[in-house]
Design an enzyme around this catalytic site. Sequence first.
Site, PDB file in Angstrom:
ATOM      1  N   GLU A  33       0.828  -1.210   0.000  1.00 61.28           N
ATOM      2  CA  GLU A  33       0.000   0.000   0.000  1.00 61.28           C
ATOM      3  C   GLU A  33       0.862   1.260   0.000  1.00 61.28           C
ATOM      4  OE1 GLU A  33      -3.139   0.369  -0.458  1.00 61.28           O
ATOM      5  OE2 GLU A  33      -3.605  -1.762  -0.508  1.00 61.28           O
ATOM      6  N   TYR A 113      -7.441   5.787   4.481  1.00 64.57           N
ATOM      7  CA  TYR A 113      -7.467   4.786   3.427  1.00 64.57           C
ATOM      8  C   TYR A 113      -6.578   3.588   3.771  1.00 64.57           C
ATOM      9  CZ  TYR A 113      -6.088   2.027  -0.447  1.00 64.57           C
ATOM     10  OH  TYR A 113      -5.806   0.919  -1.206  1.00 64.57           O
ATOM     11  N   ASP A 133     -10.080   4.815  -2.284  1.00 62.19           N
ATOM     12  CA  ASP A 133      -9.036   5.709  -2.774  1.00 62.19           C
ATOM     13  C   ASP A 133      -9.593   6.521  -3.933  1.00 62.19           C
ATOM     14  OD1 ASP A 133      -9.158   3.883  -4.834  1.00 62.19           O
ATOM     15  OD2 ASP A 133      -6.990   3.712  -5.070  1.00 62.19           O
TER      16      ASP A 133
END
Length: 280
Positions: A33, A113, A133
């Site tokens: 991520e 997020y 996102d």
Amino acid sequence: MWTDSLPDWFSAHGRHHLPWRLTTDPWPVLVSEVMLQQTSVSRVIPRWESFLRRWPDARSCAAASLDEVLREWQGLGYPRRARALWLSAARVSDAGWPADEAGLRTLPGVGAYTARALLAFSDVGPALAPPRDVNIGRVAARVALGCDASEVAVAVLDAVVREARPAGMPIREYAYALFDVGAHHCRAQPRCDGCPLGHSCTFHLSASTAVPRRRPRYQGSQRQLRGAILRAVLGDPRLSGAPLRQAVSGVPGVSQQRFDEAFAGLVLDGLIPGGDDGVR
């Protein structure tokens, strides 16, 4: 519901090969991520694999020096992400992984997020809502609301995404499916042919009104200068003063003022040490 066709489409066309989708270990998920922020999937895959071969868990990364992590990170850009990842590794090595969104958001560099992504894609704790996102927000806004995501409050987008999950589809698969629709079809410039959500999409954007995205200029930018300084210092920690400025003189438009600003920013971000007068 606008997402009814997602499960079958994802089963047949989803990007199931992406390596971070093959694990629920939170450390590889977090590394992916962080790397995927503003970096393309194709560039991230080999770098993610290389990073995890070197530091397969948070404890091994925490035991490394920041310089080692920054050197491994070179080429991915935005080195503050690497520093935040390294600091998070130390935190979870000492105290374990937080099990809810609020706890995860206390980790360096982890926002709403990323916290929701960790809950959805790893086994740190139960996921209560899908992560959202820019790409997922764009899909939801266009298909469900017929507008651009910038025209909708984030709370509304969150509700639209949360409420549209098909019955029986895990949050993990649902979020990945929306990512993949965004990657294959619902781009900034949409590719509507073959989109599984096309039958219910209310957003229409003709080629004549489409506006290409403009990428920020990199050559001669402060970002390029910061990267050049960081590479030089990591390559030779003894560099300072005029020799360091000479080492980055190839950056277009570099000046004493721009060098000082870039150097001071790197010191402030904790990426390099500063001299007594703020300049090495």
